[in-house]
Scaffold this motif. Structure first.
Motif, short mmCIF file in Angstrom:
data_model
loop_
_atom_site.label_atom_id
_atom_site.label_comp_id
_atom_site.label_asym_id
_atom_site.label_seq_id
_atom_site.Cartn_x
_atom_site.Cartn_y
_atom_site.Cartn_z
N ILE A 167 0.98 -1.20 -0.29
CA ILE A 167 -0.05 -0.02 -0.13
C ILE A 167 0.94 1.13 0.07
O ILE A 167 0.64 2.23 -0.75
N ALA A 168 2.06 1.12 0.72
CA ALA A 168 2.85 2.23 1.07
C ALA A 168 3.53 2.58 -0.56
O ALA A 168 3.48 3.82 -1.05
N THR A 169 3.70 1.50 -1.26
CA THR A 169 4.37 1.74 -2.49
C THR A 169 3.34 2.30 -3.78
O THR A 169 3.83 3.04 -4.47
N GLU A 170 2.11 1.89 -3.37
CA GLU A 170 0.89 2.17 -4.19
C GLU A 170 0.78 3.72 -4.20
O GLU A 170 0.42 4.34 -5.13
N LEU A 171 1.20 4.40 -3.00
CA LEU A 171 0.79 5.68 -2.93
C LEU A 171 1.70 6.57 -3.88
O LEU A 171 1.54 7.72 -3.94
N ASP A 172 2.76 6.02 -4.35
CA ASP A 172 3.99 6.70 -5.24
C ASP A 172 4.49 8.00 -4.58
O ASP A 172 4.50 9.01 -5.29
N GLU A 173 4.55 7.91 -3.33
CA GLU A 173 5.37 9.07 -2.51
C GLU A 173 6.90 8.90 -2.59
O GLU A 173 7.15 7.94 -2.97
N ASP A 174 7.34 9.94 -2.28
CA ASP A 174 8.74 9.96 -2.16
C ASP A 174 9.31 8.97 -1.05
O ASP A 174 8.65 8.63 0.01
N SER A 175 10.23 8.16 -1.12
CA SER A 175 10.67 6.91 -0.24
C SER A 175 10.58 7.39 0.99
O SER A 175 10.42 6.56 1.95
N TYR A 176 11.07 8.41 1.31
CA TYR A 176 11.19 8.89 2.79
C TYR A 176 9.90 8.96 3.50
O TYR A 176 10.01 8.86 4.75
N ASP A 177 8.95 8.97 2.79
CA ASP A 177 7.55 9.24 3.65
C ASP A 177 6.85 7.87 3.89
O ASP A 177 5.60 7.86 4.14
N TYR A 178 7.19 6.43 3.01
CA TYR A 178 6.63 5.18 3.08
C TYR A 178 6.60 5.00 4.44
O TYR A 178 5.25 4.54 4.99
N GLN A 179 7.26 5.07 5.58
CA GLN A 179 7.34 4.47 6.83
C GLN A 179 6.04 5.07 7.58
O GLN A 179 5.42 4.17 7.99
N SER A 180 5.75 6.17 7.36
CA SER A 180 4.62 6.77 8.22
C SER A 180 3.29 5.92 7.48
O SER A 180 2.47 5.83 8.43
N TYR A 181 3.02 5.78 6.37
CA TYR A 181 2.10 5.03 5.88
C TYR A 181 2.05 3.51 6.31
O TYR A 181 0.97 3.12 6.51
N ILE A 182 3.35 3.17 6.21
CA ILE A 182 3.38 1.70 6.67
C ILE A 182 2.89 1.48 8.08
O ILE A 182 2.04 0.62 8.58
N ASP A 183 3.44 2.31 9.00
CA ASP A 183 3.02 2.26 10.27
C ASP A 183 1.61 2.49 10.61
O ASP A 183 0.85 1.78 11.58
N GLN A 184 1.22 3.39 10.13
CA GLN A 184 -0.54 3.84 10.14
C GLN A 184 -1.25 2.60 9.59
O GLN A 184 -2.23 2.18 10.09
N CYS A 185 -0.74 2.12 8.57
CA CYS A 185 -1.54 0.68 7.72
C CYS A 185 -1.43 -0.35 8.82
O CYS A 185 -2.62 -0.89 9.18
#
Length: 148
Positions: free
Chosen positions: A110-128
């Protein structure tokens, strides 16, 4: 008009599901309360750890309830070396291990699909993971085990 709404619903729904798993009050709170991004990430990471520990505690309590409420021999066979609780417990714990693997892979995708800059993935992963932990806790409660 109804056909247009149905078509819009088909195309919008998958995007909504992805967004809902990666957003939530924990992420919002951490980013509002912390002025710098590293502090916000640390805040959210701590919330994820609390969520993980809470789920692990629920799993441990459920194991105790499984054993306490399933004391008879497995499959009702008196010569069984295992109780129904032993087998139920083993299967339950294997399911939890598989579920945690699923949670990790789903949140990463899901974080990968958001297509954000890689530094921002972790917050999406944590919330998920926090969101999935909440959902899974509800699933476990639906097992209908009586309290100890």
């Amino acid at each position: 008009m109804n056909k247009l709404l149905v078509l819009l619903g088909i195309f919008i729904f998958p995007l909504t599901v992805q967004a809902e798993l990666s957003i939530g009050q924990e992420r919002d709170t951490c980013f509002k309360k912390n002025k710098d991004i590293p502090s916000a990430y640390n805040c959210l990471s701590a919330k994820k750890e609390v969520s993980n520990k809470k789920l692990d505690t629920l799993i441990s309590e459920t194991v105790k309830r499984i054993k306490a409420n399933n004391v008879g021999p497995f499959n009702g066979k008196d010569d069984s070396k295992e109780t129904a609780g032993d087998v139920y417990n083993r299967r339950f714990l294997q399911a939890q291990k598989s579920w945690k693997d699923y949670r990790s892979q789903l949140c990463l995708s899901i974080a990968t699909e958001l297509d954000e800059d890689s530094y921002d993935y972790q917050s999406y992963i944590d919330q998920c993971q926090i969101n999935l932990n909440k959902n899974h806790a509800n699933e476990i409660s639906q097992m209908g085990l009586p309290p100890n």
